[in-house]
Design a protein around this motif. Structure first.
Motif, PDB file in Angstrom:
ATOM      1  N   ILE A  60       3.121   5.139  -7.895  1.00 44.02           N
ATOM      2  CA  ILE A  60       4.009   3.305  -9.036  1.00 44.02           C
ATOM      3  C   ILE A  60       3.970   2.677  -9.351  1.00 44.02           C
ATOM      4  O   ILE A  60       2.729   2.585  -8.744  1.00 44.02           O
ATOM      5  CB  ILE A  60       5.210   3.844  -7.812  1.00 44.02           C
ATOM      6  CG1 ILE A  60       6.344   3.019  -8.464  1.00 44.02           C
ATOM      7  CG2 ILE A  60       4.701   3.139  -6.142  1.00 44.02           C
ATOM      8  CD1 ILE A  60       7.763   3.212  -7.195  1.00 44.02           C
ATOM      9  N   THR A  61       4.209   1.755 -10.525  1.00 42.10           N
ATOM     10  CA  THR A  61       3.537   1.532 -11.250  1.00 42.10           C
ATOM     11  C   THR A  61       4.630  -0.028 -10.406  1.00 42.10           C
ATOM     12  O   THR A  61       5.848   0.223 -11.108  1.00 42.10           O
ATOM     13  CB  THR A  61       3.435   1.970 -12.867  1.00 42.10           C
ATOM     14  OG1 THR A  61       2.376   2.296 -13.120  1.00 42.10           O
ATOM     15  CG2 THR A  61       2.904  -0.014 -13.753  1.00 42.10           C
ATOM     16  N   MET A  62       4.302  -0.665 -10.548  1.00 41.34           N
ATOM     17  CA  MET A  62       5.391  -1.940 -10.071  1.00 41.34           C
ATOM     18  C   MET A  62       4.952  -3.490 -10.608  1.00 41.34           C
ATOM     19  O   MET A  62       3.526  -3.717 -10.534  1.00 41.34           O
ATOM     20  CB  MET A  62       4.977  -2.405  -8.445  1.00 41.34           C
ATOM     21  CG  MET A  62       5.746  -1.021  -7.828  1.00 41.34           C
ATOM     22  SD  MET A  62       5.798  -0.959  -5.751  1.00 41.34           S
ATOM     23  CE  MET A  62       7.740  -2.589  -6.070  1.00 41.34           C
ATOM     24  N   ARG A  63       5.792  -3.885 -11.084  1.00 42.52           N
ATOM     25  CA  ARG A  63       6.017  -4.954 -11.255  1.00 42.52           C
ATOM     26  C   ARG A  63       6.645  -5.992 -10.610  1.00 42.52           C
ATOM     27  O   ARG A  63       7.211  -5.887 -10.552  1.00 42.52           O
ATOM     28  CB  ARG A  63       6.081  -5.072 -12.865  1.00 42.52           C
ATOM     29  CG  ARG A  63       5.614  -6.894 -13.810  1.00 42.52           C
ATOM     30  CD  ARG A  63       5.716  -7.196 -14.564  1.00 42.52           C
ATOM     31  NE  ARG A  63       7.743  -6.838 -15.299  1.00 42.52           N
ATOM     32  CZ  ARG A  63       8.668  -7.351 -14.489  1.00 42.52           C
ATOM     33  NH1 ARG A  63       8.328  -9.168 -13.404  1.00 42.52           N
ATOM     34  NH2 ARG A  63       9.883  -7.499 -14.956  1.00 42.52           N
ATOM     35  N   VAL A  64       5.670  -7.106 -10.051  1.00 46.10           N
ATOM     36  CA  VAL A  64       6.606  -8.639  -9.328  1.00 46.10           C
ATOM     37  C   VAL A  64       6.746  -9.815  -9.467  1.00 46.10           C
ATOM     38  O   VAL A  64       5.204 -10.256  -9.492  1.00 46.10           O
ATOM     39  CB  VAL A  64       5.999  -7.742  -7.668  1.00 46.10           C
ATOM     40  CG1 VAL A  64       6.423  -8.379  -6.773  1.00 46.10           C
ATOM     41  CG2 VAL A  64       6.240  -6.415  -6.938  1.00 46.10           C
ATOM     42  N   LYS A  68       1.646  -6.987 -11.681  1.00 48.25           N
ATOM     43  CA  LYS A  68       1.538  -5.842 -11.952  1.00 48.25           C
ATOM     44  C   LYS A  68       0.816  -4.623 -11.739  1.00 48.25           C
ATOM     45  O   LYS A  68      -0.584  -4.554 -11.969  1.00 48.25           O
ATOM     46  CB  LYS A  68       1.748  -5.540 -13.479  1.00 48.25           C
ATOM     47  CG  LYS A  68       2.023  -3.980 -13.850  1.00 48.25           C
ATOM     48  CD  LYS A  68       2.526  -3.783 -15.428  1.00 48.25           C
ATOM     49  CE  LYS A  68       3.603  -2.551 -15.673  1.00 48.25           C
ATOM     50  NZ  LYS A  68       3.457  -2.472 -17.180  1.00 48.25           N
ATOM     51  N   TYR A  77       3.377  -3.238  -0.573  1.00 52.82           N
ATOM     52  CA  TYR A  77       3.757  -4.218  -1.417  1.00 52.82           C
ATOM     53  C   TYR A  77       4.548  -5.324  -1.215  1.00 52.82           C
ATOM     54  O   TYR A  77       5.625  -4.807  -0.369  1.00 52.82           O
ATOM     55  CB  TYR A  77       4.603  -3.878  -3.027  1.00 52.82           C
ATOM     56  CG  TYR A  77       5.271  -2.675  -2.440  1.00 52.82           C
ATOM     57  CD1 TYR A  77       7.090  -2.775  -2.461  1.00 52.82           C
ATOM     58  CD2 TYR A  77       4.490  -1.518  -2.571  1.00 52.82           C
ATOM     59  CE1 TYR A  77       7.671  -1.939  -1.923  1.00 52.82           C
ATOM     60  CE2 TYR A  77       5.617  -0.609  -2.088  1.00 52.82           C
ATOM     61  CZ  TYR A  77       7.440  -0.576  -1.657  1.00 52.82           C
ATOM     62  OH  TYR A  77       7.686   0.399  -1.833  1.00 52.82           O
ATOM     63  N   HIS A  85      11.661  -8.271 -10.227  1.00 50.59           N
ATOM     64  CA  HIS A  85      10.789  -6.367 -10.398  1.00 50.59           C
ATOM     65  C   HIS A  85      11.407  -5.622 -10.612  1.00 50.59           C
ATOM     66  O   HIS A  85      12.605  -5.439 -10.519  1.00 50.59           O
ATOM     67  CB  HIS A  85      10.115  -6.703  -8.668  1.00 50.59           C
ATOM     68  CG  HIS A  85      11.308  -5.708  -8.218  1.00 50.59           C
ATOM     69  ND1 HIS A  85      12.563  -6.600  -6.993  1.00 50.59           N
ATOM     70  CD2 HIS A  85      12.051  -5.007  -6.968  1.00 50.59           C
ATOM     71  CE1 HIS A  85      12.963  -6.904  -5.942  1.00 50.59           C
ATOM     72  NE2 HIS A  85      12.909  -5.174  -6.462  1.00 50.59           N
ATOM     73  N   GLU A  86      10.043  -4.489 -11.113  1.00 52.58           N
ATOM     74  CA  GLU A  86      10.781  -3.279 -12.155  1.00 52.58           C
ATOM     75  C   GLU A  86       9.359  -1.949 -11.336  1.00 52.58           C
ATOM     76  O   GLU A  86       8.893  -2.212 -10.422  1.00 52.58           O
ATOM     77  CB  GLU A  86      10.999  -3.096 -12.909  1.00 52.58           C
ATOM     78  CG  GLU A  86       9.478  -3.549 -13.976  1.00 52.58           C
ATOM     79  CD  GLU A  86       9.809  -3.931 -15.586  1.00 52.58           C
ATOM     80  OE1 GLU A  86      10.352  -3.748 -15.881  1.00 52.58           O
ATOM     81  OE2 GLU A  86       8.475  -4.214 -15.968  1.00 52.58           O
ATOM     82  N   ALA A  87       9.645  -0.758 -11.591  1.00 50.88           N
ATOM     83  CA  ALA A  87       9.000   0.797 -10.755  1.00 50.88           C
ATOM     84  C   ALA A  87       8.857   1.646 -11.547  1.00 50.88           C
ATOM     85  O   ALA A  87      10.182   2.148 -11.881  1.00 50.88           O
ATOM     86  CB  ALA A  87       9.081   0.482  -9.686  1.00 50.88           C
ATOM     87  N   ASP A  98      10.174   1.246   2.023  1.00 54.32           N
ATOM     88  CA  ASP A  98      10.714  -0.371   1.709  1.00 54.32           C
ATOM     89  C   ASP A  98      11.744  -0.185   2.990  1.00 54.32           C
ATOM     90  O   ASP A  98      12.335   0.398   3.990  1.00 54.32           O
ATOM     91  CB  ASP A  98      11.523   0.183   0.288  1.00 54.32           C
ATOM     92  CG  ASP A  98      10.982  -0.121  -1.107  1.00 54.32           C
ATOM     93  OD1 ASP A  98       9.706   0.159  -0.589  1.00 54.32           O
ATOM     94  OD2 ASP A  98      11.544   0.689  -1.416  1.00 54.32           O
TER      95      ASP A  98
END
Length: 121
Positions: A60-64, A68, A77, A85-87, A98
């Motif tokens: 999974i690629t996450m941006r918090v 990223k 994370y 944030h997004e994934a 989670d």
């Protein structure tokens, strides 16, 4: 709330197309096993809940915030309260665990699917 349960017997919440979450909710926190179908995306959002998690399988690629990263099984994370944030799941999908505090009371209104075996071991 029950003391013991089998994960596969929990009806998953439909968070969006290709993304479901089996939630175990206590009085002050929610633990969720989230399955993401291949290439499923969760667009940018934020919430009051602090969120901690780790990847069980897939990628999974996450941006918090401004950070990223692509994450794989065993990686963790931390998402502070109200941080955007997004994934996006990888080509084989992903399963993450989670934990939210306070609990995700907003999920109670979501559609639920019938219980079935998940993508996790």
């Amino acid at each position: 709330m029950t003391t013991f349960s089998e994960l596969h017997s929990i009806s998953p919440h439909v968070l969006r197309d290709g993304v479901t979450a089996r939630a175990v909710t206590g009085e002050r926190m929610t633990l969720a096993v989230v399955d993401l179908e291949p290439n499923a995306a969760v667009p940018e959002h934020k919430h009051d809940n602090e969120q901690l998690g780790f990847v069980i399988n897939g990628s999974i690629t996450m941006r918090v915030g401004a950070e990223k990263r692509e994450l794989h099984a065993g990686e963790t994370y931390t998402i502070p309260s109200n941080v955007p944030h997004e994934a996006a799941a990888g080509s084989e999908g992903a399963t993450v665990v989670d934990v939210f505090a306070p609990l995700r009371a907003d999920w109670a209104a979501l559609k639920r699917e019938k219980p079935l075996r998940g993508r996790w071991p």
